[in-house]
Structure formats: structure tokens, C-alpha cells
Design a protein around this motif. Structure first.
Motif, PDB file in Angstrom:
ATOM      1  N   VAL A 122       0.940  -1.234  -0.088  1.00 38.63           N
ATOM      2  CA  VAL A 122       0.086   0.207   0.087  1.00 38.63           C
ATOM      3  C   VAL A 122       0.901   1.227  -0.158  1.00 38.63           C
ATOM      4  O   VAL A 122       0.515   2.236  -0.696  1.00 38.63           O
ATOM      5  N   SER A 123       1.800   1.148   0.699  1.00 39.31           N
ATOM      6  CA  SER A 123       2.675   2.693   0.786  1.00 39.31           C
ATOM      7  C   SER A 123       3.459   3.122  -0.268  1.00 39.31           C
ATOM      8  O   SER A 123       3.774   4.253  -0.225  1.00 39.31           O
ATOM      9  N   PRO A 124       4.005   2.196  -1.181  1.00 37.03           N
ATOM     10  CA  PRO A 124       4.849   2.563  -2.103  1.00 37.03           C
ATOM     11  C   PRO A 124       4.086   3.876  -3.245  1.00 37.03           C
ATOM     12  O   PRO A 124       4.551   4.543  -3.677  1.00 37.03           O
ATOM     13  N   LYS A 125       2.688   3.404  -3.261  1.00 38.29           N
ATOM     14  CA  LYS A 125       1.720   4.507  -4.008  1.00 38.29           C
ATOM     15  C   LYS A 125       1.790   5.761  -3.291  1.00 38.29           C
ATOM     16  O   LYS A 125       2.097   7.167  -3.951  1.00 38.29           O
ATOM     17  N   GLY A 126       1.462   5.840  -1.845  1.00 45.32           N
ATOM     18  CA  GLY A 126       1.716   7.080  -1.179  1.00 45.32           C
ATOM     19  C   GLY A 126       3.102   7.709  -1.328  1.00 45.32           C
ATOM     20  O   GLY A 126       2.994   8.968  -1.183  1.00 45.32           O
ATOM     21  N   ILE A 173       6.841  20.642   1.675  1.00 44.41           N
ATOM     22  CA  ILE A 173       7.631  19.983   2.760  1.00 44.41           C
ATOM     23  C   ILE A 173       6.637  19.086   3.562  1.00 44.41           C
ATOM     24  O   ILE A 173       7.060  18.145   4.041  1.00 44.41           O
ATOM     25  N   GLY A 174       5.388  19.499   3.309  1.00 47.02           N
ATOM     26  CA  GLY A 174       4.489  18.752   4.284  1.00 47.02           C
ATOM     27  C   GLY A 174       4.016  17.396   3.573  1.00 47.02           C
ATOM     28  O   GLY A 174       3.904  16.107   4.258  1.00 47.02           O
ATOM     29  N   LEU A 175       3.965  17.391   2.121  1.00 48.51           N
ATOM     30  CA  LEU A 175       3.741  16.097   1.415  1.00 48.51           C
ATOM     31  C   LEU A 175       5.071  15.065   1.689  1.00 48.51           C
ATOM     32  O   LEU A 175       5.130  13.905   1.649  1.00 48.51           O
ATOM     33  N   ILE A 176       6.309  15.776   1.538  1.00 49.42           N
ATOM     34  CA  ILE A 176       7.471  15.151   1.893  1.00 49.42           C
ATOM     35  C   ILE A 176       7.505  14.264   3.106  1.00 49.42           C
ATOM     36  O   ILE A 176       7.976  13.230   3.240  1.00 49.42           O
ATOM     37  N   ALA A 177       6.906  15.059   4.157  1.00 46.16           N
ATOM     38  CA  ALA A 177       6.983  14.526   5.646  1.00 46.16           C
ATOM     39  C   ALA A 177       6.017  13.299   5.431  1.00 46.16           C
ATOM     40  O   ALA A 177       6.273  12.145   6.107  1.00 46.16           O
ATOM     41  N   LEU A 178       4.861  13.438   4.750  1.00 46.72           N
ATOM     42  CA  LEU A 178       3.794  12.402   4.700  1.00 46.72           C
ATOM     43  C   LEU A 178       4.399  11.251   3.932  1.00 46.72           C
ATOM     44  O   LEU A 178       4.053   9.892   4.174  1.00 46.72           O
ATOM     45  N   PHE A 195       7.608  10.296   4.182  1.00 45.29           N
ATOM     46  CA  PHE A 195       8.375   9.779   4.886  1.00 45.29           C
ATOM     47  C   PHE A 195       7.632   8.561   5.860  1.00 45.29           C
ATOM     48  O   PHE A 195       7.878   7.803   6.413  1.00 45.29           O
ATOM     49  N   LEU A 196       6.308   9.281   6.362  1.00 45.23           N
ATOM     50  CA  LEU A 196       5.457   8.730   7.433  1.00 45.23           C
ATOM     51  C   LEU A 196       4.926   7.282   6.494  1.00 45.23           C
ATOM     52  O   LEU A 196       4.678   6.113   7.068  1.00 45.23           O
TER      53      LEU A 196
END
Length: 290
Positions: free
Chosen positions: A60-64, A231-236, A238-239
Motif C-alpha cells: 500500500v505504501s509505495p503508492k503514497g 515539505i508537508g507532502l515529503i513528511a507524509l 516519510f510517514l
């Protein structure tokens, strides 16, 4: 009365079944105490780690990560950095597992270091917030993958997804409560299935690269942004990557059930993890006493 009480106390101390003999370490380790069965070997321990890390998150995560990173190159950097952070955390937990050889993971370590209140708060948050939500995401992802082939032209119904997810959670709960051996066997089977699925994905990716489909992997194209950097999307991103690596600390929750936790922590040298922490942390205690 005082003489009688003293007489009873001295009798209990001398009696083999008295309170003092029951509280001794020899009684706990010699079969008189209550302890968890040591039924998890090295292979099953590796299966627990791999099975918990390679869960629904990797599908699931690779797409995000790719969507939030904004470019293929930055997405690869996110995966590498989150992997290094996970490796450092796993090494720290390996040393904690042999220094404090207790089951419970985070709860045991927080309780021993910061006290009972901090340990209770950590356990309360984990039981009521962290683990239920994590298991719900995993169960819903599993049910979505199972039901999707039955609904090729539309999304599966929400009621069906929730019902199947609840059945899976109840079934796995029953297996884990019934037998540690059966729980490890189920874990091993599902781990093998997930590894097979990942192997198929990797093989198909290599086949596509061999066919010439590597445009976005070229350095000049890898960092071409397909959306505005944020920067918010990049942090997301990493999450999302950290969620895919989640589960690296799960083995420490069953430390007491390992046949040899020192061998599981470091198969090459069971007496020492990373050359610093001996069995049971005796060296740490000696240095602290001195």
C-alpha cells in the motif's frame, strides 16, 4: 503471642515449602515458578520479524510514497532513509532484548527505566490507540485484496470489507490465544506467501527493465517533479515509508518465549551483541556498580 509468631516465622523459613523458598530464584527457574514456554526458535523468530515488516504496508505504501514525494528519485531517497532509520532502531532493540530479557517490548523497557506509571501509560496508549488502528488497517487491506477479484468492475462493498476484516481479526486472535506453536506456524505460512508475492513483483520489475522500461530511473529524469514540491507532502512520504517498515520491534514482545534470545539477537556470536552487551547485561551492571 510474639514468641509464637517468631516461632512460626522461623518454621516457615526452614520448611522446604515455605515462603522464602518459593521466592528464591532457584524455585522460579527449577519448575516451581510460572514462566512462558520457550517454543520460538531462530527460524520462527526471523519469520515473526519478516512477517510483521512485510505486511500489507509494503503493498500500500509505495503508492503514497511516490505521490507525496513528487519524483521517482526523491521517493527512492525516502525509502533508503527510512530503511536506515529502521535498521538503527532494530539494532537498538536487539541490544535491549538481551539486556532486559523480558517479554512486553516497549512496556517492559519503559517500566524498568522510567517506572510503573510511565509503563502503564505507554501500555494504555498502545492497547487503546496504536495497535487497534494498525491491525484494523492491515485487516481492511487484506479483505480488500481478497474481495477485489470478485468485483472486477467496481469497489467491494464496505460492509463486506468490514465483515471479512472482523472475521480475520477474530480468527487470528483465537489462534494466538490457543497455541504459540500454531501462531508461529501461521506466521511462517503467511510470511512465505508474502515473500512469494514480493518475489513475483521484483521479477516482473526486472523483466520490464530488461525490456527498456527504465525512463524514470535515469538520473536526468529521476528527479523531474510531476507536482509542486511541498515539505508537508515529503513528511507524509516519510510517514508512509515508515509504516511499510513497521514491525521491526515485534520480536521483543515475545523475548521470554525464545529458545535462545541471545542467538536470535546475533546468530554469529550468541554471547555478545555488537561486541558490547553480554548475556543478561552483566557487563552493564558491573560498570554501573564500579
Amino acid at each position: 503471642m510474639e514468641e509464637g509468631a517468631r516461632h512460626r516465622n522461623s518454621t516457615e523459613k526452614k520448611h522446604p515449602g515455605g515462603g522464602e523458598s518459593d521466592a528464591s530464584p532457584e524455585a522460579g527457574s527449577g519448575g516451581g515458578g510460572v514462566a512462558l514456554k520457550k517454543e520460538i526458535g531462530l527460524v520462527s523468530a526471523c519469520g515473526i520479524i519478516v512477517g510483521n515488516i512485510i505486511g500489507s504496508g509494503i503493498f500500500v505504501s509505495p503508492k503514497g510514497v511516490l505521490e507525496n514525494a513528487g519524483s521517482v528519485g526523491l521517493a527512492l531517497i525516502v525509502w533508503i532513509v527510512t530503511g536506515l532509520i529502521t535498521a538503527v532502531g532494530a539494532l537498538c532493540y536487539a541490544e535491549l532484548g538481551v539486556t532486559i530479557p523480558k517479554s512486553g517490548g516497549d512496556y517492559s523497557y519503559v517500566k524498568d527505566i522510567f517506572g510503573g506509571l510511565a509503563g502503564f501509560l505507554r501500555l494504555w496508549i498502545a492497547v487503546l490507540v496504536i495497535y487497534p488502528t494498525n491491525q484494523a488497517v492491515i485487516a481492511l487491506t487484506f479483505s480488500n485484496y481478497v474481495l477485489q477479484p470478485l468485483f472486477p468492475t467496481c469497489f467491494p462493498p464496505e460492509s463486506g470489507l468490514r465483515l471479512l476484516a472482523a472475521i480475520c481479526l477474530l480468527l487470528l486472535t483465537w489462534v494466538n490465544c490457543s497455541s504459540v506453536r500454531w501462531a508461529t506456524r501461521v506466521q511462517d505460512i503467511f510470511t512465505a506467501g508474502k515473500l512469494l508475492a514480493l518475489a513475483l513483483i521484483i521479477i516482473m520489475g526486472i523483466v520490464q527493465i530488461c525490456k527498456g522500461e527504465y525512463f524514470w530511473l535515469e538520473p536526468k529524469n529521476a528527479f523531474e517533479n510531476f507536482q509542486e514540491p511541498d515539505i508537508g507532502l515529503i513528511a507524509l512520504a516519510f510517514l508512509q515509508g515508515s509504516f511499510a517498515y513497521g514491525g521491526w520491534n515485534f520480536l521483543n514482545y515475545v523475548t521470554e518465549e525464545l529458545v535462545d534470545p541471545y542467538k536470535a539477537a546475533n546468530p554469529g556470536e550468541p554471547e555478545d551483541v555488537c561486541g558490547r552487551v553480554p548475556r543478561g547485561g552483566e557487563g552493564l551492571r558491573d560498570r554501573g556498580d564500579s
